[in-house]
Design a protein around this motif. Structure first.
Motif, PDB file in Angstrom:
ATOM      1  N   TYR A  46       0.846  -1.188   0.000  1.00  0.00           N
ATOM      2  CA  TYR A  46       0.000   0.000   0.000  1.00  0.00           C
ATOM      3  C   TYR A  46       0.883   1.241   0.000  1.00  0.00           C
ATOM      4  O   TYR A  46       2.006   1.210   0.523  1.00  0.00           O
ATOM      5  CB  TYR A  46      -0.908   0.018   1.239  1.00  0.00           C
ATOM      6  CG  TYR A  46      -2.047  -0.970   1.168  1.00  0.00           C
ATOM      7  CD1 TYR A  46      -3.291  -0.589   0.694  1.00  0.00           C
ATOM      8  CD2 TYR A  46      -1.863  -2.300   1.555  1.00  0.00           C
ATOM      9  CE1 TYR A  46      -4.345  -1.497   0.615  1.00  0.00           C
ATOM     10  CE2 TYR A  46      -2.906  -3.215   1.480  1.00  0.00           C
ATOM     11  CZ  TYR A  46      -4.149  -2.803   1.014  1.00  0.00           C
ATOM     12  OH  TYR A  46      -5.171  -3.708   0.926  1.00  0.00           O
ATOM     13  N   PRO A  47       0.390   2.343  -0.577  1.00  0.00           N
ATOM     14  CA  PRO A  47       1.200   3.562  -0.608  1.00  0.00           C
ATOM     15  C   PRO A  47       1.494   4.112   0.780  1.00  0.00           C
ATOM     16  O   PRO A  47       2.523   4.757   1.000  1.00  0.00           O
ATOM     17  CB  PRO A  47       0.355   4.547  -1.433  1.00  0.00           C
ATOM     18  CG  PRO A  47      -1.035   3.994  -1.408  1.00  0.00           C
ATOM     19  CD  PRO A  47      -0.884   2.510  -1.308  1.00  0.00           C
ATOM     20  N   ASP A  48       0.577   3.858   1.721  1.00  0.00           N
ATOM     21  CA  ASP A  48       0.780   4.305   3.101  1.00  0.00           C
ATOM     22  C   ASP A  48      -0.145   3.495   4.004  1.00  0.00           C
ATOM     23  O   ASP A  48      -1.048   2.785   3.543  1.00  0.00           O
ATOM     24  CB  ASP A  48       0.515   5.815   3.248  1.00  0.00           C
ATOM     25  CG  ASP A  48      -0.816   6.231   2.644  1.00  0.00           C
ATOM     26  OD1 ASP A  48      -1.857   5.710   3.102  1.00  0.00           O
ATOM     27  OD2 ASP A  48      -0.812   7.040   1.701  1.00  0.00           O
ATOM     28  N   ASP A  49       0.072   3.627   5.313  1.00  0.00           N
ATOM     29  CA  ASP A  49      -0.699   2.844   6.273  1.00  0.00           C
ATOM     30  C   ASP A  49      -2.179   3.220   6.259  1.00  0.00           C
ATOM     31  O   ASP A  49      -3.057   2.364   6.420  1.00  0.00           O
ATOM     32  CB  ASP A  49      -0.136   3.036   7.689  1.00  0.00           C
ATOM     33  CG  ASP A  49       1.282   2.504   7.822  1.00  0.00           C
ATOM     34  OD1 ASP A  49       1.717   1.748   6.933  1.00  0.00           O
ATOM     35  OD2 ASP A  49       1.955   2.856   8.809  1.00  0.00           O
ATOM     36  N   GLU A  50      -2.476   4.493   6.058  1.00  0.00           N
ATOM     37  CA  GLU A  50      -3.862   4.947   6.041  1.00  0.00           C
ATOM     38  C   GLU A  50      -4.637   4.280   4.909  1.00  0.00           C
ATOM     39  O   GLU A  50      -5.796   3.882   5.088  1.00  0.00           O
ATOM     40  CB  GLU A  50      -3.923   6.469   5.897  1.00  0.00           C
ATOM     41  CG  GLU A  50      -5.343   7.010   5.952  1.00  0.00           C
ATOM     42  CD  GLU A  50      -5.400   8.522   5.857  1.00  0.00           C
ATOM     43  OE1 GLU A  50      -6.518   9.070   5.904  1.00  0.00           O
ATOM     44  OE2 GLU A  50      -4.335   9.152   5.733  1.00  0.00           O
ATOM     45  N   SER A  51      -4.014   4.133   3.759  1.00  0.00           N
ATOM     46  CA  SER A  51      -4.680   3.477   2.626  1.00  0.00           C
ATOM     47  C   SER A  51      -5.055   2.040   2.970  1.00  0.00           C
ATOM     48  O   SER A  51      -6.116   1.551   2.572  1.00  0.00           O
ATOM     49  CB  SER A  51      -3.770   3.498   1.394  1.00  0.00           C
ATOM     50  OG  SER A  51      -3.496   4.810   0.988  1.00  0.00           O
ATOM     51  N   ALA A  52      -4.181   1.351   3.704  1.00  0.00           N
ATOM     52  CA  ALA A  52      -4.464  -0.026   4.112  1.00  0.00           C
ATOM     53  C   ALA A  52      -5.664  -0.079   5.048  1.00  0.00           C
ATOM     54  O   ALA A  52      -6.533  -0.958   4.922  1.00  0.00           O
ATOM     55  CB  ALA A  52      -3.237  -0.629   4.783  1.00  0.00           C
ATOM     56  N   ILE A  54      -8.130   2.150   5.291  1.00  0.00           N
ATOM     57  CA  ILE A  54      -9.330   2.507   4.530  1.00  0.00           C
ATOM     58  C   ILE A  54      -9.820   1.312   3.724  1.00  0.00           C
ATOM     59  O   ILE A  54     -11.019   1.017   3.667  1.00  0.00           O
ATOM     60  CB  ILE A  54      -9.040   3.708   3.608  1.00  0.00           C
ATOM     61  CG1 ILE A  54      -8.851   4.976   4.452  1.00  0.00           C
ATOM     62  CG2 ILE A  54     -10.159   3.905   2.597  1.00  0.00           C
ATOM     63  CD1 ILE A  54      -8.346   6.167   3.664  1.00  0.00           C
ATOM     64  N   ASP A  55      -8.885   0.602   3.096  1.00  0.00           N
ATOM     65  CA  ASP A  55      -9.243  -0.584   2.306  1.00  0.00           C
ATOM     66  C   ASP A  55      -9.926  -1.614   3.193  1.00  0.00           C
ATOM     67  O   ASP A  55     -10.971  -2.177   2.825  1.00  0.00           O
ATOM     68  CB  ASP A  55      -7.976  -1.164   1.674  1.00  0.00           C
ATOM     69  CG  ASP A  55      -8.276  -2.047   0.467  1.00  0.00           C
ATOM     70  OD1 ASP A  55      -9.312  -1.847  -0.189  1.00  0.00           O
ATOM     71  OD2 ASP A  55      -7.447  -2.928   0.158  1.00  0.00           O
ATOM     72  N   SER A 235     -12.352  -0.285  -7.265  1.00  0.00           N
ATOM     73  CA  SER A 235     -12.350   1.133  -7.662  1.00  0.00           C
ATOM     74  C   SER A 235     -12.063   1.316  -9.144  1.00  0.00           C
ATOM     75  O   SER A 235     -11.437   2.298  -9.540  1.00  0.00           O
ATOM     76  CB  SER A 235     -11.343   1.916  -6.814  1.00  0.00           C
ATOM     77  OG  SER A 235     -11.674   1.861  -5.445  1.00  0.00           O
ATOM     78  N   THR A 259     -16.385   3.455  -7.271  1.00  0.00           N
ATOM     79  CA  THR A 259     -15.762   4.400  -6.335  1.00  0.00           C
ATOM     80  C   THR A 259     -16.825   5.086  -5.490  1.00  0.00           C
ATOM     81  O   THR A 259     -16.570   5.456  -4.346  1.00  0.00           O
ATOM     82  CB  THR A 259     -14.942   5.460  -7.087  1.00  0.00           C
ATOM     83  OG1 THR A 259     -15.769   6.063  -8.085  1.00  0.00           O
ATOM     84  CG2 THR A 259     -13.722   4.842  -7.747  1.00  0.00           C
TER      85      THR A 259
END
Length: 342
Positions: A46-52, A54-55, A235, A259
């Motif tokens: 993932y690009p960052d922890d927040e993206s993980a 959210i997913d 998405s 989305t």
């Protein structure tokens, strides 16, 4: 993150790190009120922890809806392990993840998902019994594909007036375990296949075995076809991509294809029938849930046969109400989930 949890009515979000194995994992539990939250474990970068996170949250909500619409006494959950390119011992990492699941005391049951395998589930099973899709239980992918195939036939009937797929052009985006098994069934039914995948070897195999026509991944969505089948990550359908579609219907196995619901409305306005993803792709959940409960294959197959019936019901309501099937499905799922107190 709390705002997203509140908007999706997610009950809890669990995080862990394990320095010894390099494990960084998230488990989102959307609901466990009528039964344990069952959902797959993704092992992706993932690009960052927040993206993980959210997913995990969004997918967990989808699993609650999927379980409710499939008539299963389960809640929805999802796990994400953030993939590190330099893992020394994959088996130890998944065994550590099993300990994380065990700490939740049965609130969450995991299963195979993008980036994970039955062997990974075997490693998890060394630390917890709250896991399915092990080598002994079997890979649910073929059952997901069976449900999607039946759903495509129902979608074809609703949009094109026939469930005979012979000669239909079907664009399959993504030839992973589910996408490839789906392509095999479509080929057997006489469909003409257009395929794309970032793995050129999978595309070549589909060309050799099914006579599929290769199309570049970025071009497939705008290639004329009867049915577009997204079978990769989610998405894929937004306001821009929907405008590019040249098909009569969208029906595929990917989770979270839309989305937002505005994209669903745009599909409806363009006359493109959308098969809600958490109905058409529920075969895998049905398989792992009933297998974990000890049901036989006949019972599982009978339950899978309800997928096209549910889709047909949603399509009929959508036509009568002049709304997108996505909005109809969401309303029905929320009514089932929240009225039951899931």
């Amino acid at each position: 993150m709390f705002a997203l949890m509140q908007s999706t009515r997610t009950q809890s979000l669990h995080l862990t790190v394990d320095a010894a194995t390099g494990l960084k994992a998230v488990i989102a539990i959307h609901s466990d009120r009528v039964g344990p939250a069952l959902g797959g474990c993704r092992y992706l970068a993932y690009p960052d922890d927040e993206s993980a996170m959210i997913d995990a949250i969004r997918l967990a909500q989808g699993m609650s809806y999927k379980a409710a619409l499939a008539g299963l006494p389960l809640g929805g959950g999802k796990a994400v392990i953030i993939r590190n390119p330099h893992v020394e011992n994959r088996a130890a990492l998944f065994e550590a993840f099993g300990r994380f699941i065990e700490s939740l005391e049965g609130r969450y049951i995991t299963a195979i998902d993008s980036g994970t395998s039955t062997v990974d589930m075997d490693c998890i099973a060394l630390s917890t019994q709250h896991v399915t899709s092990t080598t002994a239980a079997g890979d649910p992918s073929p059952h997901t594909a069976m449900g999607v195939f039946a759903g495509i036939r129902a979608t074809s009937m609703a949009r094109l007036g026939s469930d005979n797929l012979e000669g239909l052009r079907v664009a399959v985006q993504g030839l992973g375990n589910v996408g490839y098994a789906l392509a095999e069934q479509l080929h057997a039914a006489g469909a003409e296949l257009l395929v794309s995948d970032y793995d050129s070897g999978r595309v070549q195999l589909a060309m050799e075995q099914f006579g599929a026509h290769p199309v570049a991944s970025e071009a497939l969505i705008s290639t004329p076809c009867d049915i577009f089948a997204p079978c990769g990550l989610g998405s894929i359908l937004n306001c821009q991509s929907v405008n590019q579609l040249r098909c009569a219907a969208v029906a595929g196995s990917a989770n979270n294809q839309l989305t937002n619901l505005q994209a669903a409305d745009q599909l409806e306005a363009r006359g493109i029938l959308y098969a809600p993803d958490y109905i058409i792709n529920s075969g895998g959940l049905i398989y792992v849930a009933l297998k974990h409960r000890g049901e036989d294959l006949g019972t599982i197959t009978a339950h899978l046969a309800r997928i096209p019936l549910r889709l047909t019901e949603v399509f009929a309501h959508a036509q009568a109400e002049k709304r997108s099937p996505a909005r109809v499905a969401e309303s029905l799922a929320e009514r089932l989930v929240y009225q039951k107190g899931v």
